[in-house]
Each structure stands twice: as C-alpha cells, then as structure tokens.
Design an enzyme around this catalytic site. Structure first.
Site, PDB file in Angstrom:
ATOM      1  N   LYS A 259       0.840  -1.199   0.000  1.00 40.54           N
ATOM      2  CA  LYS A 259       0.000   0.000   0.000  1.00 40.54           C
ATOM      3  C   LYS A 259       0.879   1.255   0.000  1.00 40.54           C
ATOM      4  CE  LYS A 259      -3.742  -1.973   2.839  1.00 40.54           C
ATOM      5  NZ  LYS A 259      -4.916  -1.740   1.988  1.00 40.54           N
ATOM      6  N   ARG A 333     -10.315 -11.456   1.792  1.00 35.38           N
ATOM      7  CA  ARG A 333     -11.205 -12.492   1.238  1.00 35.38           C
ATOM      8  C   ARG A 333     -10.577 -13.882   1.319  1.00 35.38           C
ATOM      9  NH1 ARG A 333     -11.401  -9.165  -4.254  1.00 35.38           N
ATOM     10  NH2 ARG A 333     -11.204  -7.558  -2.658  1.00 35.38           N
TER      11      ARG A 333
END
Length: 486
Positions: A259, A333
């Site tokens: 990120k 996920r």
C-alpha cells in the site's frame, strides 16, 4: 453536572418545551432555567448546547441540549429513527461539555428514551488515550431519576460493546497482535459460564487445511491465530446458532502489493470485522440474550517478506478450490474464504460475516452505511430493521452473477482474488468471491470499510476508529433471539 433536554417548538416562534426532567428541574429552581433560556439568545437548535452555572447546589453546572422536534420518529428518507439519533447526538454534546469542565460525574436526562440517552453519553465520552501520560478526566454518566433504569443499563451495555470494538481497532498494531487480540477477548468473556473460547494455533489451522488463510499469515513473523467463541445462551444448547465471522488482519501493509505509505497506519484497524463481531458477542453475553452464537475470527498480519504471497501465486482453500492471488492486498477475502467454509460445520441459522474488505465500498457509500451483500431477504430484513433502531445504518448491495463471472474467469486457478476488470465494482466482485465459499441459504457479508473510522460524520463519536456496526449486530442478534422465542 446535569444534562437536560429541550425540544424545538413546532412553530419556530413558540416557547421551547422541556422534557419532563427539565420541567421538574425548572420547578425546583423556581422557573429560573426557563427564564435564563428565554433571555440568552434564540431558541436552542438540535444538537446545540447552553451551559448555566450556580442554579442549584447539587448541580453547579447544568447543560441544556437541543433535541429537535418532539415527535421525530422513523425517517423513511434517512432510514433511521430520527428521535433516537437526535437524543444520542444531543446528550453526547452535553456530556462532553461537562467533561471539558473537569466534572467527574454527570447525571443525564433520559429524554424520553433512556437507552438512546445512555448510548449517546457512553459513546460520546469514549476516547482512546491508553498510551498518553496526560489523559482526559474520566466522566461517569448516570441516569437522572430512576424511572427508566433498565433501558438505561441496556443502552450502557450496547455502547460499551461498541467502545470495546473502538478500543481494539484504535490500539497500535504492536499492542494488538493476533494473540493479544484473542487474549483480550478471552479475558472479557472469562466471567460468563456459558461461553467457551478456543484460541487455535497455527498447527490447528494447518490441520484444517486453511491454505488461503495460511498463505496470508506466512508473510509475517507474528503467528496466526484462529479465534473461536461459543456463546450458549439458548435454553437448548443444541439449537442452531447464529454464526458471526470477522476478518482479523491486525495490520495490513498490502503484502508484496504494498500500500502507499500515507495513511497506512490506519491499517491497524483492518481487523475491524473481528473487533465488531467479537464485541457483539461480548455484549450478547452481558445482555444474556437467549440464543446460541458462534464467533470465528481468523487473525494474522499481512506483511511483505521473503515468505509472503507473490502476485500470481496459487493457493488452495479449505473447500479445495484453488485461488490465484493476483493482488496480495486483496487478502481479507482469503482469510474469510477458509473461515466461511469452517462456519458451515455448525448447522447455522444464519452466517453473518463482517470485514473492512474493500476501498471500493468506501467509494460507493462513504461512511453513511455498511454495505450488505446477502442471499437471504429474511436476513436482510432483520439487519435493516435493527439498523433503523441503532442509527448505524446498512444498505443492500447486489450479488449478481455478473460479478461472479469476473472472479471465476481465471487463467491458472478456479478463482482470481480480484475481478478481471479490477477497479469496476470492486466491493461487488469481492462479495461474489466470498459467495463461492458459501452454501448456507442465509448468509450476509457486511463490508465495513467505509464505516471503519469517524472524522465528524457521526456527531456522538469522537474522531478515530468507529467500532461500527457493533450495536446493529447486537440488535440483530436480539431480534433473532425474540424470533426463536415466539
């Protein structure tokens, strides 16, 4: 200190109307409060405050707070109970004013809804300052009068649940590691005889063949933990439970798909799903709700290292499906895939998972509401009705086949962990990915990325991690327990 409510007059010109507690206090001081209010400027607007000193020896400082219109109820346009929200916001503002004056105790007017007043005061005063030497004075809100003490206590319990989630999310990632998160929750549940907490180590996770979860965890030096909580509140401990699943990434660097550094510190709260579902179970236990709840939280860090997932790697989930990891920052996920497979072991009445899953959810709804993706209209109705009461809103999002095709069209594996049109409908493709691991007919996925933190949008929460939608999950569980009673 004392916080009293006042309603706006129906016509803008007329005199303002006190709550019954306000009226009683005004009589006690021979009408001085009403007199002072009428001479010190225009009528009090909703959420605004006025403070008076020296009116009564028991309450040297009295804050009057504007509650808006008296009969404000459910606002269909806003999807919440406006009266309750007005009380929460007004009471929070009043309690903070008392705190500024460094008065350690405040009595709060129930304002016609003691639960909402308690929530407003306990949520409004909360602040994370564990690690500061200079701390704000701790103020204890109490109910003014004794008429609604049960509802007040319920409101305190709801708010303390949300504050627990805020505490866990706000704390730095070196203070809330996977094992410390699990131990903190275990300690909160220690006093309940009908709760069992299992802190499962890495070796157990491996025997469960949770390859997707382990692939994320292996990039960090912190070992992963699978936290499993069993709350047996129903008269029959064999009744089908409600299963809560929460994403527990205690720090998310993005892994190899790193990120940007600006704002990355906020990723200490990427375990918001685990924080809210575990706090909801702590609250359900405190309220002694008559239903069984199981909580599952896969906990780990997502870090870049020589052992970390690489873009293009293929991993195998618990149900045997293979997943191509095209972006290591779509890691939540992967944890949830294995946890959702495991959730099917419990013959659940419903499976509800919560996760700060996608930036796309924040883009779609901002902080106005939690996005809900569900295969069950029954489940949606319960969640929606709960959120109208709590003011912590939910909004239904689509689970179309359209999105499923985008994650199943994958060159190397059964699924890709990002949609093939990457940015388009990112929250929806993430939900479609999770649906591939669900066979239960009542399942809901709550994407809470947009409601993770609060700047100033919710007036009764200070700036920082929000702990949303803990109260909605508790209210939802309470409604479900009434359902099984009837």
């Amino acid at each position: 200190g004392l916080v009293l409510g006042i309603y706006s007059s129906e016509k803008d010109e007329g005199p303002a109307q006190f709550t019954s507690a306000g009226d009683a206090f005004d009589r006690l001081v021979s009408g001085k409060l009403r007199e002072l209010l009428s001479v010190c400027g225009p009528p009090l607007k909703k959420g605004k405050t006025r403070i008076f000193h020296g009116l009564h020896q028991d309450f040297p400082s009295v804050v009057v707070v504007g509650l808006g219109k008296k009969n404000a109820g459910v606002n269909d346009q806003e999807n919440w109970n406006e009266g309750k929200e007005n009380i929460r916001a007004a009471v929070a503002a009043g309690c903070r004013q008392i705190q500024e004056l460094e008065i350690p105790c405040v009595e709060v007017d129930p304002c016609g809804d003691a639960q909402a007043a308690a929530e407003g005061s306990v949520l409004g005063l909360h602040e994370y300052n564990e690690l500061k030497q200079k701390k704000k004075l701790v103020v204890t809100p109490q109910l003014h009068g004794s008429a609604e003490s049960e509802a007040w206590q319920k409101g305190v319990t709801y708010a303390e649940g949300q504050n627990l989630a805020r505490y866990l999310m706000e704390a730095p990632a070196n203070h809330i590691t996977p094992i410390k998160f699990a131990e903190h929750i275990e300690q909160k549940l220690r006093s309940f005889s009908n709760v069992k907490v299992h802190i499962r180590p890495e070796s157990w996770i491996a025997t469960q063949q949770m390859g997707a979860f382990l692939s994320v965890a292996k990039g960090s030096a912190e070992p992963p933990i699978f936290l499993e909580i069993h709350y047996l509140g129903a008269a029959n401990t064999n009744d089908s439970p409600l299963v809560f699943v929460g994403k527990g990434v205690t720090f998310d660097s993005g892994g190899i798909s790193l990120k940007p550094s600006s704002g990355m510190d906020a990723m200490r709260a990427d375990m918001g799903g685990a924080a809210t579902v575990c706090s909801a179970i702590v609250t359900a236990a405190a309220l002694n709700l008559p239903l069984n709840i199981i909580g599952l939280a896969p906990l780990c860090e997502n870090m870049p290292s020589g052992k970390a997932n690489k873009p293009g790697d293929v991993v195998r989930a618990k149900n045997g499906k293979t997943i191509q990891v095209d972006n290591t920052d779509a890691e939540g996920r992967l944890l949830l895939a294995d946890a959702l497979c495991y959730a099917h072991n419990f013959n659940a009445r419903a499976i509800v998972n919560a996760a700060t899953l996608t930036g796309a959810m924040d883009v779609a709804l901002g902080s106005a509401a939690t996005g809900v993706f569900t295969n069950s209209s029954w489940l949606w109705t319960h969640l929606y009705e709960a959120s109208v009461l709590t003011g912590d809103r939910v909004w239904r999002m689509p689970l179309f086949e359209h999105y499923t095709k985008q994650v199943t069209d994958c060159p190397l594996a059964d699924l890709s962990n990002i949609g093939k049109y990457s940015r388009a409908g990112g929250a929806c493709t993430a939900a479609a990915f999770l649906k591939e691991f669900v066979t239960a007919s009542h399942w809901a996925h709550l994407d809470i990325a947009g409601v993770m933190s609060n700047k100033d949008e919710v007036p009764y929460l200070r700036k920082g991690m929000a702990g949303r939608p803990t109260r909605t999950l508790v209210e939802f569980a309470a409604r479900l327990s009434q359902d099984s009673h009837n």
